[in-house]
Scaffold this motif. Structure first.
Motif, PDB file in Angstrom:
ATOM      1  N   HIS A 280     -34.018 -42.781  17.745  1.00  0.00           N
ATOM      2  CA  HIS A 280     -34.491 -41.532  17.138  1.00  0.00           C
ATOM      3  C   HIS A 280     -35.268 -40.685  18.136  1.00  0.00           C
ATOM      4  O   HIS A 280     -35.100 -39.457  18.200  1.00  0.00           O
ATOM      5  CB  HIS A 280     -35.379 -41.850  15.931  1.00  0.00           C
ATOM      6  CG  HIS A 280     -36.268 -40.704  15.534  1.00  0.00           C
ATOM      7  ND1 HIS A 280     -35.780 -39.570  14.906  1.00  0.00           N
ATOM      8  CD2 HIS A 280     -37.611 -40.505  15.712  1.00  0.00           C
ATOM      9  CE1 HIS A 280     -36.788 -38.726  14.702  1.00  0.00           C
ATOM     10  NE2 HIS A 280     -37.889 -39.259  15.173  1.00  0.00           N
ATOM     11  N   GLY A 281     -36.123 -41.307  18.926  1.00  0.00           N
ATOM     12  CA  GLY A 281     -37.010 -40.557  19.813  1.00  0.00           C
ATOM     13  C   GLY A 281     -36.478 -40.324  21.203  1.00  0.00           C
ATOM     14  O   GLY A 281     -37.209 -39.857  22.071  1.00  0.00           O
ATOM     15  N   SER A 282     -35.204 -40.634  21.428  1.00  0.00           N
ATOM     16  CA  SER A 282     -34.657 -40.513  22.779  1.00  0.00           C
ATOM     17  C   SER A 282     -33.829 -39.243  22.892  1.00  0.00           C
ATOM     18  O   SER A 282     -32.830 -39.071  22.206  1.00  0.00           O
ATOM     19  CB  SER A 282     -33.783 -41.731  23.106  1.00  0.00           C
ATOM     20  OG  SER A 282     -33.373 -41.718  24.453  1.00  0.00           O
ATOM     21  N   GLY A 283     -34.257 -38.342  23.775  1.00  0.00           N
ATOM     22  CA  GLY A 283     -33.493 -37.126  24.025  1.00  0.00           C
ATOM     23  C   GLY A 283     -32.496 -37.374  25.145  1.00  0.00           C
ATOM     24  O   GLY A 283     -32.885 -37.522  26.295  1.00  0.00           O
ATOM     25  N   ASP A 284     -31.222 -37.428  24.817  1.00  0.00           N
ATOM     26  CA  ASP A 284     -30.187 -37.804  25.786  1.00  0.00           C
ATOM     27  C   ASP A 284     -29.289 -36.593  26.056  1.00  0.00           C
ATOM     28  O   ASP A 284     -28.534 -36.164  25.176  1.00  0.00           O
ATOM     29  CB  ASP A 284     -29.359 -38.973  25.242  1.00  0.00           C
ATOM     30  CG  ASP A 284     -30.248 -40.149  24.861  1.00  0.00           C
ATOM     31  OD1 ASP A 284     -30.992 -40.628  25.722  1.00  0.00           O
ATOM     32  OD2 ASP A 284     -30.212 -40.572  23.691  1.00  0.00           O
ATOM     33  N   TYR A 285     -29.379 -36.068  27.265  1.00  0.00           N
ATOM     34  CA  TYR A 285     -28.687 -34.837  27.619  1.00  0.00           C
ATOM     35  C   TYR A 285     -27.951 -34.987  28.947  1.00  0.00           C
ATOM     36  O   TYR A 285     -28.378 -35.738  29.823  1.00  0.00           O
ATOM     37  CB  TYR A 285     -29.688 -33.687  27.811  1.00  0.00           C
ATOM     38  CG  TYR A 285     -30.520 -33.329  26.621  1.00  0.00           C
ATOM     39  CD1 TYR A 285     -30.105 -32.354  25.719  1.00  0.00           C
ATOM     40  CD2 TYR A 285     -31.765 -33.927  26.415  1.00  0.00           C
ATOM     41  CE1 TYR A 285     -30.893 -31.988  24.638  1.00  0.00           C
ATOM     42  CE2 TYR A 285     -32.559 -33.573  25.331  1.00  0.00           C
ATOM     43  CZ  TYR A 285     -32.123 -32.600  24.448  1.00  0.00           C
ATOM     44  OH  TYR A 285     -32.900 -32.248  23.385  1.00  0.00           O
ATOM     45  N   ALA A 286     -26.881 -34.206  29.098  1.00  0.00           N
ATOM     46  CA  ALA A 286     -26.218 -34.083  30.389  1.00  0.00           C
ATOM     47  C   ALA A 286     -25.865 -32.630  30.641  1.00  0.00           C
ATOM     48  O   ALA A 286     -25.402 -31.925  29.734  1.00  0.00           O
ATOM     49  CB  ALA A 286     -24.961 -34.946  30.443  1.00  0.00           C
ATOM     50  N   VAL A 287     -26.086 -32.191  31.870  1.00  0.00           N
ATOM     51  CA  VAL A 287     -25.661 -30.879  32.342  1.00  0.00           C
ATOM     52  C   VAL A 287     -24.667 -31.118  33.469  1.00  0.00           C
ATOM     53  O   VAL A 287     -24.941 -31.892  34.393  1.00  0.00           O
ATOM     54  CB  VAL A 287     -26.853 -30.057  32.862  1.00  0.00           C
ATOM     55  CG1 VAL A 287     -26.366 -28.757  33.513  1.00  0.00           C
ATOM     56  CG2 VAL A 287     -27.829 -29.755  31.738  1.00  0.00           C
ATOM     57  N   ALA A 288     -23.506 -30.472  33.400  1.00  0.00           N
ATOM     58  CA  ALA A 288     -22.480 -30.619  34.430  1.00  0.00           C
ATOM     59  C   ALA A 288     -22.110 -29.248  34.965  1.00  0.00           C
ATOM     60  O   ALA A 288     -21.966 -28.284  34.205  1.00  0.00           O
ATOM     61  CB  ALA A 288     -21.242 -31.318  33.864  1.00  0.00           C
ATOM     62  N   PHE A 289     -21.941 -29.148  36.289  1.00  0.00           N
ATOM     63  CA  PHE A 289     -21.544 -27.875  36.880  1.00  0.00           C
ATOM     64  C   PHE A 289     -20.558 -28.106  38.017  1.00  0.00           C
ATOM     65  O   PHE A 289     -20.481 -29.201  38.597  1.00  0.00           O
ATOM     66  CB  PHE A 289     -22.771 -27.092  37.382  1.00  0.00           C
ATOM     67  CG  PHE A 289     -23.559 -27.771  38.484  1.00  0.00           C
ATOM     68  CD1 PHE A 289     -23.219 -27.593  39.827  1.00  0.00           C
ATOM     69  CD2 PHE A 289     -24.660 -28.569  38.183  1.00  0.00           C
ATOM     70  CE1 PHE A 289     -23.942 -28.204  40.838  1.00  0.00           C
ATOM     71  CE2 PHE A 289     -25.396 -29.184  39.194  1.00  0.00           C
ATOM     72  CZ  PHE A 289     -25.032 -28.998  40.521  1.00  0.00           C
ATOM     73  N   SER A 290     -19.792 -27.059  38.319  1.00  0.00           N
ATOM     74  CA  SER A 290     -18.839 -27.084  39.424  1.00  0.00           C
ATOM     75  C   SER A 290     -19.349 -26.184  40.540  1.00  0.00           C
ATOM     76  O   SER A 290     -19.790 -25.051  40.289  1.00  0.00           O
ATOM     77  CB  SER A 290     -17.462 -26.601  38.972  1.00  0.00           C
ATOM     78  OG  SER A 290     -16.592 -26.420  40.081  1.00  0.00           O
ATOM     79  N   THR A 291     -19.271 -26.673  41.771  1.00  0.00           N
ATOM     80  CA  THR A 291     -19.741 -25.900  42.918  1.00  0.00           C
ATOM     81  C   THR A 291     -18.657 -25.000  43.499  1.00  0.00           C
ATOM     82  O   THR A 291     -18.956 -24.112  44.285  1.00  0.00           O
ATOM     83  CB  THR A 291     -20.238 -26.838  44.031  1.00  0.00           C
ATOM     84  OG1 THR A 291     -19.154 -27.680  44.457  1.00  0.00           O
ATOM     85  CG2 THR A 291     -21.389 -27.704  43.538  1.00  0.00           C
ATOM     86  N   ARG A 292     -17.390 -25.229  43.112  1.00  0.00           N
ATOM     87  CA  ARG A 292     -16.284 -24.460  43.697  1.00  0.00           C
ATOM     88  C   ARG A 292     -15.312 -24.020  42.604  1.00  0.00           C
ATOM     89  O   ARG A 292     -14.170 -24.476  42.546  1.00  0.00           O
ATOM     90  CB  ARG A 292     -15.561 -25.300  44.754  1.00  0.00           C
ATOM     91  CG  ARG A 292     -16.448 -25.764  45.887  1.00  0.00           C
ATOM     92  CD  ARG A 292     -15.677 -26.666  46.845  1.00  0.00           C
ATOM     93  NE  ARG A 292     -14.611 -25.929  47.517  1.00  0.00           N
ATOM     94  CZ  ARG A 292     -13.559 -26.519  48.081  1.00  0.00           C
ATOM     95  NH1 ARG A 292     -13.409 -27.837  48.011  1.00  0.00           N
ATOM     96  NH2 ARG A 292     -12.638 -25.795  48.691  1.00  0.00           N
TER      97      ARG A 292
END
Length: 367
Positions: A280-292
């Motif tokens: 419940h208390g765990s904020g689980d996030y991912a951000v992904a990006f491309s450099t090209r």
């Protein structure tokens, strides 16, 4: 005392998973097995320590030339939204990243975002910028650090951004991982990379994690607990879970925002391999990006399988690296989080299954 994070080659540095022969997946790594293997990505840390009560900091993942004028395609995925990831709504709506991605402690996230805005407005090409979307994530390091002190300030943010470099990345108790705890052990920053062939073209994908989540560690499919390592557990109890995990994924594959959101999903899914409880208390996030984004013909969805596998393997290894690189830390109110002992882990993996879960289903370290 406040200090910058040491180089990973500092005397007495702890061993990474691959140094122990623990190899996850089949794909090759980049030369540093780090997110900085992706061309154009740099990482900087500022570590803030004032023993015994403060163990905190900030970590910056800096893509070259990113700005509101030259945004990068990006995606975000929320596994459990009990967290403060500043910039999420615009990133999800527009599918673009305008700033470096910064990680820090929960109650320092707002100061860090403000400092990032100030730093960005001073960059060449931003002289007329009137709108800016800083992306700053956090984990709760309150088990080991006086989180209410909000010890991370503008000078720490600027130092991390200005010192960001390519090459090896410091791991464990550095930057935003200085006070974090995961799976009963002292954790911190971890990173890894993989190369993958997509439609006959080779690309590199790197991940960086700020590990601070609950659950029961699994290595090569086997249960690993502090008790099985002869240690007392560290970190909040499941009932008092104040964890989180922030994951940053970078790739030089020419993906669009929708595809990068799919990549971000796999990064959060990968935490389950390490034993994450997604409480419940765990904020689980991912951000992904491309450099090209404009590098040749776009990759078709049907060809993304090897890249998805690269992310799953990379996150699993990065979490393990965050644990192996960390050191036993006694912090706020005398609380202690024990380091994962590499020698005992390796001995247990090579002599047979262990722990309350009985026989493991994973492999064994390679010689």
């Amino acid at each position: 005392m406040e200090d910058l994070a040491p180089a990973p080659s500092a005397p007495g540095a702890r061993r990474r998973a691959r140094d122990l022969g623990i190899v996850i997946g089949r794909a090759a790594t980049g030369p540093f097995d780090a997110i900085t293997d992706v061309p154009g990505v740099r990482v900087g840390h500022t570590t803030v320590r004032r023993p015994p009560g403060v163990h905190s900091g900030v970590t910056a993942v800096v893509p070259d030339a990113v700005s509101p004028r030259t945004p990068l395609p990006a995606g975000v995925f929320t596994g459990n939204g009990h967290g403060k990831l500043i910039g999420t709504t615009q990133l999800a709506e527009l599918g673009t990243l305008e700033t470096p991605v910064l990680l820090t402690s929960t109650l320092s996230v707002f100061r860090v975002a403000d400092a990032l805005v100030g730093w960005m407005l001073e960059r060449p090409g931003c002289e007329r910028v009137q709108s800016l979307n800083p992306v700053v994530g956090e984990c709760n390091d309150g088990f080991l650090s006086d989180i209410r002190a909000r010890p991370v300030h503008e000078e720490h943010v600027r130092a991390a951004l200005d010192a960001a470099s390519d090459g090896p990345v410091a791991e464990g108790c550095v930057g935003a991982g200085t006070g974090t705890v995961a799976l009963g052990f002292k954790a911190g920053i971890g990173t890894a990379s993989r190369t993958a062939d997509l439609a006959g073209r080779r690309f590199t994908t790197g991940v960086l994690v700020q590990a601070n989540f609950g659950g029961t560690l699994r290595v090569l499919g086997r249960t690993v607990t502090p008790g099985s390592m002869g240690l007392e557990a560290g970190g909040p109890t499941p009932e008092g879970e104040t964890g989180s995990c922030m994951i940053v994924v970078a790739t030089d594959a020419p993906l669009d925002a929708r595809q990068l959101t799919r990549v971000a999903r796999r990064a959060v899914f990968a935490l389950a391999r390490s034993g994450a409880a997604y409480s419940h208390g765990s904020g689980d996030y991912a951000v992904a990006f491309s450099t090209r984004p404009g590098a040749g013909v776009p990759v078709a969805d049907a060809e993304l399988g090897p890249l998805f596998e690269a992310v799953l393997d990379g996150v699993e290894e990065a979490v393990l690296n965050s644990l192996l690189a960390a050191r036993t830390t006694t912090g706020f109110n005398g609380r202690t989080a024990p380091a994962l002992p590499a020698d005992r882990l390796l001995s247990a993996l090579t002599t047979g299954p262990f722990g309350p879960g009985g026989p493991g289903s994973g492999g064994t370290p390679r010689p």
